[in-house]
Scaffold this motif. Structure first.
Motif, PDB file in Angstrom:
ATOM      1  N   PHE A  54       0.829  -1.208   0.000  1.00 24.68           N
ATOM      2  CA  PHE A  54       0.000   0.000   0.000  1.00 24.68           C
ATOM      3  C   PHE A  54       0.866   1.261   0.000  1.00 24.68           C
ATOM      4  CE2 PHE A  54      -2.607   3.339   1.873  1.00 24.68           C
ATOM      5  CZ  PHE A  54      -3.653   3.326   0.962  1.00 24.68           C
ATOM      6  N   ASN A  97      -6.211   2.620   8.230  1.00 30.60           N
ATOM      7  CA  ASN A  97      -7.665   2.749   8.216  1.00 30.60           C
ATOM      8  C   ASN A  97      -8.251   2.678   9.627  1.00 30.60           C
ATOM      9  OD1 ASN A  97      -8.147   2.945   5.373  1.00 30.60           O
ATOM     10  ND2 ASN A  97      -7.634   0.774   5.195  1.00 30.60           N
ATOM     11  N   LEU A 137     -16.441   2.388   1.594  1.00 31.22           N
ATOM     12  CA  LEU A 137     -15.521   1.470   0.903  1.00 31.22           C
ATOM     13  C   LEU A 137     -15.140   0.286   1.800  1.00 31.22           C
ATOM     14  CD1 LEU A 137     -12.771   2.015  -1.587  1.00 31.22           C
ATOM     15  CD2 LEU A 137     -12.313   0.561   0.370  1.00 31.22           C
ATOM     16  N   ASN A 138     -14.537   0.570   2.958  1.00 31.03           N
ATOM     17  CA  ASN A 138     -14.026  -0.533   3.761  1.00 31.03           C
ATOM     18  C   ASN A 138     -15.147  -1.385   4.357  1.00 31.03           C
ATOM     19  OD1 ASN A 138     -11.663   1.812   4.343  1.00 31.03           O
ATOM     20  ND2 ASN A 138     -10.958  -0.183   3.694  1.00 31.03           N
ATOM     21  N   HIS A 147     -16.358  -3.485   1.599  1.00 27.82           N
ATOM     22  CA  HIS A 147     -15.303  -4.463   1.294  1.00 27.82           C
ATOM     23  C   HIS A 147     -15.403  -5.636   2.268  1.00 27.82           C
ATOM     24  CE1 HIS A 147     -10.961  -4.160  -0.558  1.00 27.82           C
ATOM     25  NE2 HIS A 147     -11.817  -4.718  -1.398  1.00 27.82           N
ATOM     26  N   TYR A 204      -8.125  -9.169  -5.569  1.00 21.77           N
ATOM     27  CA  TYR A 204      -7.990  -8.891  -4.133  1.00 21.77           C
ATOM     28  C   TYR A 204      -8.672 -10.025  -3.391  1.00 21.77           C
ATOM     29  CZ  TYR A 204      -6.874  -5.576  -0.413  1.00 21.77           C
ATOM     30  OH  TYR A 204      -6.307  -4.940   0.674  1.00 21.77           O
ATOM     31  N   ARG A 251     -15.518   0.243  10.506  1.00 22.66           N
ATOM     32  CA  ARG A 251     -16.147  -0.051   9.224  1.00 22.66           C
ATOM     33  C   ARG A 251     -17.652  -0.253   9.335  1.00 22.66           C
ATOM     34  NH1 ARG A 251     -11.939  -3.580   5.619  1.00 22.66           N
ATOM     35  NH2 ARG A 251     -10.111  -2.334   6.125  1.00 22.66           N
ATOM     36  N   LYS A 253     -10.945  -4.176  12.483  1.00 16.18           N
ATOM     37  CA  LYS A 253     -11.558  -3.432  11.382  1.00 16.18           C
ATOM     38  C   LYS A 253     -13.044  -3.137  11.602  1.00 16.18           C
ATOM     39  CE  LYS A 253      -8.462  -5.424   7.841  1.00 16.18           C
ATOM     40  NZ  LYS A 253      -8.342  -6.412   6.750  1.00 16.18           N
ATOM     41  N   VAL A 262      -6.906   7.742   3.367  1.00 14.05           N
ATOM     42  CA  VAL A 262      -6.067   7.183   2.297  1.00 14.05           C
ATOM     43  C   VAL A 262      -6.886   6.180   1.507  1.00 14.05           C
ATOM     44  CG1 VAL A 262      -3.822   7.453   3.412  1.00 14.05           C
ATOM     45  CG2 VAL A 262      -5.180   5.412   3.874  1.00 14.05           C
ATOM     46  N   ASP A 263      -6.701   6.147   0.200  1.00 14.74           N
ATOM     47  CA  ASP A 263      -7.497   5.202  -0.579  1.00 14.74           C
ATOM     48  C   ASP A 263      -6.803   4.804  -1.869  1.00 14.74           C
ATOM     49  OD1 ASP A 263      -9.552   3.589  -1.385  1.00 14.74           O
ATOM     50  OD2 ASP A 263     -10.961   5.224  -1.853  1.00 14.74           O
ATOM     51  N   ARG A 264      -6.567   3.531  -2.022  1.00 15.52           N
ATOM     52  CA  ARG A 264      -6.206   2.914  -3.292  1.00 15.52           C
ATOM     53  C   ARG A 264      -6.270   1.410  -3.065  1.00 15.52           C
ATOM     54  NH1 ARG A 264      -1.173   4.086  -7.564  1.00 15.52           N
ATOM     55  NH2 ARG A 264      -2.351   3.249  -9.320  1.00 15.52           N
ATOM     56  N   ILE A 265      -6.884   0.699  -3.961  1.00 22.97           N
ATOM     57  CA  ILE A 265      -6.955  -0.758  -3.788  1.00 22.97           C
ATOM     58  C   ILE A 265      -5.676  -1.367  -4.348  1.00 22.97           C
ATOM     59  CG2 ILE A 265      -8.218  -2.849  -4.419  1.00 22.97           C
ATOM     60  CD1 ILE A 265     -10.779  -1.167  -4.357  1.00 22.97           C
ATOM     61  N   LYS A 316     -15.130   7.066   3.665  1.00 24.05           N
ATOM     62  CA  LYS A 316     -14.324   5.988   3.080  1.00 24.05           C
ATOM     63  C   LYS A 316     -14.365   4.728   3.941  1.00 24.05           C
ATOM     64  CE  LYS A 316     -10.388   3.745   2.035  1.00 24.05           C
ATOM     65  NZ  LYS A 316      -9.393   3.032   2.824  1.00 24.05           N
ATOM     66  N   GLN A 322      -7.858 -11.830   2.467  1.00 27.37           N
ATOM     67  CA  GLN A 322      -7.012 -10.706   2.886  1.00 27.37           C
ATOM     68  C   GLN A 322      -7.872  -9.642   3.590  1.00 27.37           C
ATOM     69  OE1 GLN A 322      -4.477  -8.843  -0.147  1.00 27.37           O
ATOM     70  NE2 GLN A 322      -3.916  -7.185   1.239  1.00 27.37           N
ATOM     71  N   VAL A 323      -9.012  -9.312   2.992  1.00 24.93           N
ATOM     72  CA  VAL A 323      -9.894  -8.308   3.611  1.00 24.93           C
ATOM     73  C   VAL A 323     -10.498  -8.856   4.908  1.00 24.93           C
ATOM     74  CG1 VAL A 323     -11.868  -6.790   3.243  1.00 24.93           C
ATOM     75  CG2 VAL A 323     -10.426  -7.423   1.306  1.00 24.93           C
TER      76      VAL A 323
HETATM   77  C1  CS2 Z   1      -9.165  -3.517   2.543  1.00 27.74           C
HETATM   78  C2  CS2 Z   1      -8.323  -2.249   2.431  1.00 27.74           C
HETATM   79  O1  CS2 Z   1      -7.701  -5.259   3.141  1.00 27.74           O
HETATM   80  C3  CS2 Z   1      -8.621  -4.532   3.523  1.00 27.74           C
HETATM   81  O2  CS2 Z   1      -9.134  -4.646   4.628  1.00 27.74           O
HETATM   82  O3  CS2 Z   1     -10.481  -3.158   2.851  1.00 27.74           O
HETATM   83  O4  CS2 Z   1      -6.965  -2.496   2.443  1.00 27.74           O
HETATM   84  C4  CS2 Z   1      -8.692  -1.435   1.170  1.00 27.74           C
HETATM   85  O5  CS2 Z   1      -8.330  -2.117   0.003  1.00 27.74           O
HETATM   86  C5  CS2 Z   1      -8.036  -0.069   1.171  1.00 27.74           C
HETATM   87  O6  CS2 Z   1      -8.367   0.593   2.364  1.00 27.74           O
HETATM   88  C6  CS2 Z   1      -8.467   0.736  -0.044  1.00 27.74           C
HETATM   89  O7  CS2 Z   1      -8.081   2.051   0.098  1.00 27.74           O
END
Ligand code: CS2
Length: 497
Positions: free
Chosen positions: A43, A192, A303-304, A307, A373, A389, A385, A233-236, A299, A377-378
């Motif tokens: 990352f 995060n 997003l998270n 995810h 992805y 989240r 988390k 911060v954000d990028r997959i 975010k 892993q998530v």
């Molecule tokens: C994901 C994050 O692995 C995880 O838990 O949710 O790493 C996610 O890809 C990033 O926060 C995206 O910015």
């Protein structure tokens, strides 16, 4: 990761053979270091390193990065052998592009050279310290932010040997900086965590209070010289694989053992509180602001949170990647309702942003077929988390007197995942720093879904009291967990849609 290293290696000597569009914007060695970064994972390489290189390229300044690996030496060795160069491959449905990044001025391995890291933190040339060390390295209770030192951190707080943990390095590094009168510094969490700047400040303050052998004047020095800007911060960026390295090698014609691949999208919102100056990240597309809180909630929850929802439900249904999980019938529809009915109603977004539009963009990014992805892993480190989240979404909805039905499904998905097997009976790993406590709680409460909910909701370091004691939340989570256990993910989603 098994890798064959047949071709020549990436390094300064290889640059002139690269296609012009693949060359770095900054040549390592040409710029002095001004930033120390803790955490040398994929990352960082695909996010802050890229922004920082672009900032130096646009506006100059001695802001190259010395990157510190807190644990694993492999990346330090790979980068040291490559003159600190690495490549980022951008993956989209439309094709790939690979470029070498020259933001790193050096690398260090903290466990083998802790004193070198402390010296860096006390160096007046270093004015910014950024971190991507993952949630668990902060050693804070996820629900409360209370410092809960493990044995290594307890030894660091006692101070009878050089520090080995991230909080220990920061504590002793700041003490050395104060002693050297090396000037102000910003410590910038890029993890995060909820209100990550506030959390990092809390970590440092608690560590100072609990440590022995630090001067009495240190708290005052920190108050006057150290800032903790919050960030979003954000990028997959999936973990690199043999395929990532093969892609880089095909594009560059040399092998790059530090290669990463990432989606095209990137975003960074940073609170502008840098007493010793900072790279011109605004010139690189980052948003500098007085308060990143709304962006961070947007975010983390959209997003998270989504995810994690896709990860738990996808893993239970036997899907390997997030993009594959999204193909489970009805899942995308359920995630849309989670976003529209629960997430969007739980907080006020940044000006000009509609949560449902942002959510649509997020779902499209998750569906990028070129990004593999892994759901596991998530799904890892769920205890660290879930609060920011999902549980904060629930707490805010309930405080406003609203239901939190779809968010409760995500919690049930996590609990069902903790039971350790997929819908068709294959084992699922539990990787979580609180794994032992979770396992012990579940062993006691495994018999029925209601008891499993009781057992895990009793873990107050994970589930905040307001959520844990809410009968409506318990009823919703228990109902979803019962459905998931009896009927599996596919039928539960079909029944919910
Ligand atoms: C994901 C994050 O692995 C995880 O838990 O949710 O790493 C996610 O890809 C990033 O926060 C995206 O910015």
């Amino acid at each position: 990761m098994a890798v064959s290293v047949g071709a020549a290696r990436l390094g300064l000597a290889a640059l002139r053979r690269l296609p012009a569009e693949a060359r770095p914007l900054v040549r390592p060695g040409a710029v002095q270091a001004g930033v120390v970064h803790l955490g040398l994972g994929a990352f960082h390489r695909a996010h802050q390193a890229v922004y920082t290189e672009a900032a130096i390229g646009a506006a100059g300044g001695d802001w190259a990065i010395v990157a510190v690996a807190p644990r694993n030496p492999a990346m330090v060795e790979a980068l040291a052998a490559q003159d600190h160069l690495f490549s980022v491959t951008t993956l989209s449905g439309g094709g790939t592009g690979t470029r070498v990044v020259g933001a790193l001025a050096g690398v260090r391995h903290a466990p083998s050279a802790p004193d070198a890291v402390l010296a860096l933190l006390a160096d007046p040339a270093i004015r910014v310290v950024t971190l991507t060390v993952t949630e668990k390295a902060y050693q804070l209770d996820p629900a409360t932010g209370r410092l809960r030192p493990d044995r290594a951190l307890a030894a660091d707080l006692a101070g009878d040997r050089p520090p080995t943990t991230v909080p220990g390095l920061l504590l002793r590094g700041l003490a050395a900086r104060a002693a050297a009168d090396a000037g102000p510094v910003a410590l910038v969490s890029c993890d995060n965590l909820p209100a990550n700047g506030v959390r990092l400040r809390g970590l440092v303050e608690q560590a100072v209070r609990q440590a022995t052998g630090v001067p009495g004047a240190l708290p005052e020095w920190i108050a006057g010289n150290v800032t903790f800007p919050g960030t979003m911060v954000d990028r997959i960026v999936p973990a690199s694989t043999a395929e990532t390295l093969a892609q880089a090698r095909r594009a560059l014609g040399v092998s790059d053992l530090a290669a990463v691949a990432a989606e095209p999208y990137a975003h960074w919102v940073i609170e502008d509180d840098f007493p010793g100056g900072r790279p011109a990240w605004d010139r690189a597309g980052a948003v500098l602001t007085a308060d990143a809180g709304a962006w961070e909630r947007l975010k983390l929850r959209t997003l998270n949170g989504v995810h994690s929802a896709a990860a738990y439900l996808g893993a239970l249904a036997g899907r390997e990647t997030i993009a594959e999980a999204l193909e489970i019938p009805h899942l995308a529809g359920v995630l849309r309702r989670l976003i529209a009915e629960d997430v969007a109603a739980s907080f006020t977004p940044p000006d000009g942003v509609r949560v449902v539009d942002y959510g649509e963009e997020v779902l499209a990014r998750f569906g990028n077929p070129a990004i593999r992805y892994r759901t596991l892993q998530v799904a890892s480190d769920g205890s660290q988390k879930l609060p920011q989240r999902v549980l904060h979404t629930i707490a805010d909805l309930r405080a406003a007197g609203r239901p939190a039905r779809w968010a409760a499904l995500v919690v049930a998905g996590w609990l069902r995942f903790l039971l350790g097997y997929t819908d068709d009976g294959r084992p699922l790993p539990l990787e979580d720093p609180l794994g032992d406590r979770i396992r012990a709680a579940l062993a006691a409460g495994r018999q029925t879904p209601a008891r499993a909910v009781d057992a895990v909701f009793a873990l107050r370091e994970i589930v905040p009291a307001d959520v844990a004691e809410d009968d409506e939340v318990r009823t919703d989570v228990t109902a979803w967990l019962t459905a998931l256990e009896r009927h599996g993910v596919a039928a539960t989603l079909a029944g919910a849609a």
